[in-house]
Motif scaffolding. Structure first.
Motif, PDB file in Angstrom:
ATOM      1  N   GLU A 100       0.839  -1.208   0.000  1.00  0.00           N
ATOM      2  CA  GLU A 100       0.000   0.000   0.000  1.00  0.00           C
ATOM      3  C   GLU A 100       0.872   1.255   0.000  1.00  0.00           C
ATOM      4  N   LEU A 101       1.850   1.314   0.895  1.00  0.00           N
ATOM      5  CA  LEU A 101       2.715   2.486   0.978  1.00  0.00           C
ATOM      6  C   LEU A 101       3.531   2.660  -0.299  1.00  0.00           C
ATOM      7  N   PHE A 102       4.162   1.592  -0.757  1.00  0.00           N
ATOM      8  CA  PHE A 102       4.992   1.681  -1.956  1.00  0.00           C
ATOM      9  C   PHE A 102       4.149   1.989  -3.190  1.00  0.00           C
ATOM     10  N   GLY A 103       2.927   1.477  -3.221  1.00  0.00           N
ATOM     11  CA  GLY A 103       2.016   1.800  -4.322  1.00  0.00           C
ATOM     12  C   GLY A 103       1.722   3.294  -4.378  1.00  0.00           C
ATOM     13  N   ARG A 104       1.579   3.911  -3.230  1.00  0.00           N
ATOM     14  CA  ARG A 104       1.348   5.365  -3.187  1.00  0.00           C
ATOM     15  C   ARG A 104       2.546   6.115  -3.759  1.00  0.00           C
ATOM     16  N   VAL A 105       3.744   5.692  -3.405  1.00  0.00           N
ATOM     17  CA  VAL A 105       4.959   6.345  -3.911  1.00  0.00           C
ATOM     18  C   VAL A 105       5.036   6.187  -5.424  1.00  0.00           C
ATOM     19  N   ILE A 106       4.775   5.003  -5.909  1.00  0.00           N
ATOM     20  CA  ILE A 106       4.858   4.738  -7.358  1.00  0.00           C
ATOM     21  C   ILE A 106       3.777   5.507  -8.114  1.00  0.00           C
ATOM     22  N   ARG A 107       2.552   5.533  -7.600  1.00  0.00           N
ATOM     23  CA  ARG A 107       1.461   6.277  -8.264  1.00  0.00           C
ATOM     24  C   ARG A 107       1.747   7.771  -8.307  1.00  0.00           C
ATOM     25  N   GLU A 108       2.209   8.306  -7.188  1.00  0.00           N
ATOM     26  CA  GLU A 108       2.437   9.755  -7.090  1.00  0.00           C
ATOM     27  C   GLU A 108       3.806  10.173  -7.628  1.00  0.00           C
ATOM     28  N   GLN A 109       4.722   9.201  -7.791  1.00  0.00           N
ATOM     29  CA  GLN A 109       6.105   9.506  -8.161  1.00  0.00           C
ATOM     30  C   GLN A 109       6.655  10.591  -7.229  1.00  0.00           C
ATOM     31  N   SER A 110       6.455  10.317  -5.951  1.00  0.00           N
ATOM     32  CA  SER A 110       6.843  11.275  -4.922  1.00  0.00           C
ATOM     33  C   SER A 110       6.951  10.559  -3.578  1.00  0.00           C
ATOM     34  N   LEU A 111       7.775  11.103  -2.711  1.00  0.00           N
ATOM     35  CA  LEU A 111       7.846  10.626  -1.322  1.00  0.00           C
ATOM     36  C   LEU A 111       6.880  11.394  -0.434  1.00  0.00           C
ATOM     37  N   GLN A 112       6.261  12.416  -0.987  1.00  0.00           N
ATOM     38  CA  GLN A 112       5.317  13.237  -0.220  1.00  0.00           C
ATOM     39  C   GLN A 112       3.918  12.631  -0.355  1.00  0.00           C
ATOM     40  N   VAL A 113       3.749  11.453   0.213  1.00  0.00           N
ATOM     41  CA  VAL A 113       2.473  10.734   0.133  1.00  0.00           C
ATOM     42  C   VAL A 113       1.857  10.643   1.522  1.00  0.00           C
ATOM     43  N   ASP A 114       0.559  10.377   1.551  1.00  0.00           N
ATOM     44  CA  ASP A 114      -0.120  10.166   2.830  1.00  0.00           C
ATOM     45  C   ASP A 114       0.399   8.879   3.461  1.00  0.00           C
ATOM     46  N   THR A 115       0.622   8.941   4.764  1.00  0.00           N
ATOM     47  CA  THR A 115       1.043   7.745   5.484  1.00  0.00           C
ATOM     48  C   THR A 115      -0.190   6.907   5.814  1.00  0.00           C
ATOM     49  N   ILE A 116       0.041   5.676   6.192  1.00  0.00           N
ATOM     50  CA  ILE A 116      -1.046   4.770   6.531  1.00  0.00           C
ATOM     51  C   ILE A 116      -1.486   5.056   7.959  1.00  0.00           C
ATOM     52  N   SER A 117      -2.772   5.246   8.134  1.00  0.00           N
ATOM     53  CA  SER A 117      -3.329   5.584   9.438  1.00  0.00           C
ATOM     54  C   SER A 117      -2.914   4.554  10.489  1.00  0.00           C
ATOM     55  N   GLY A 118      -2.410   5.051  11.605  1.00  0.00           N
ATOM     56  CA  GLY A 118      -1.984   4.188  12.698  1.00  0.00           C
ATOM     57  C   GLY A 118      -0.555   3.687  12.555  1.00  0.00           C
ATOM     58  N   ALA A 119       0.098   4.021  11.454  1.00  0.00           N
ATOM     59  CA  ALA A 119       1.468   3.554  11.228  1.00  0.00           C
ATOM     60  C   ALA A 119       2.343   4.661  10.648  1.00  0.00           C
ATOM     61  N   THR A 120       2.080   5.868  11.056  1.00  0.00           N
ATOM     62  CA  THR A 120       2.802   7.018  10.512  1.00  0.00           C
ATOM     63  C   THR A 120       4.308   6.887  10.694  1.00  0.00           C
TER      64      THR A 120
END
Length: 135
Positions: A100-120
């Protein structure tokens, strides 16, 4: 006679509650530095388009107690991050979490992505390892 038994039981319950609360409070104080360090961990905004194609390895040492230590492999192809794999991790998060986290980075092509709730804090540790790989 019944009243004395109830009073002893009440006192025992109160003592137990105080001990449990004190232990939890002590644990929070013990881990406060680690949590503060992870919370304030800076994640730089990298320009992914400037990264050359290749496979990169980065790690984050995990903070003062090494609880969130991890190592990742990042693949860049056609000037885009196309894959991120966990090579090592101290916390042993399930694949669904990192996917889930890595998918966000790949989709956004950025490290400035939302963190996973409860695991910031854990998310920030993985993002830091990715940053270190691409830096």
């Amino acid at each position: 006679m019944k009243r004395k038994g109830r009073n002893k039981m009440l006192i025992a319950v109160i003592v137990l509650v105080v001990l449990v609360a004190g232990g939890a409070g002590g644990a929070l104080l013990f881990t406060a530095g680690e949590r503060r360090e992870a919370k304030n961990l800076p994640i730089r905004a990298l320009d992914f388009k400037q990264i050359k194609n290749g496979t990169y390895v980065g790690e984050y040492k995990g903070g003062m107690y090494k609880w969130r230590a991890n190592k990742v492999q990042v693949t860049v192809s056609s000037s885009k991050v196309t894959d991120i794999k966990v090579l090592e991790q101290a916390e042993k998060k399930p694949a669904e979490f990192t996917d889930e986290l890595f998918g966000r980075v790949i989709r956004e092509q950025s490290l400035q992505v939302d963190t996973i709730s409860g695991a910031t804090l854990t998310c920030k540790a993985f993002l830091k390892a990715i940053e270190n790989a691409l830096d």
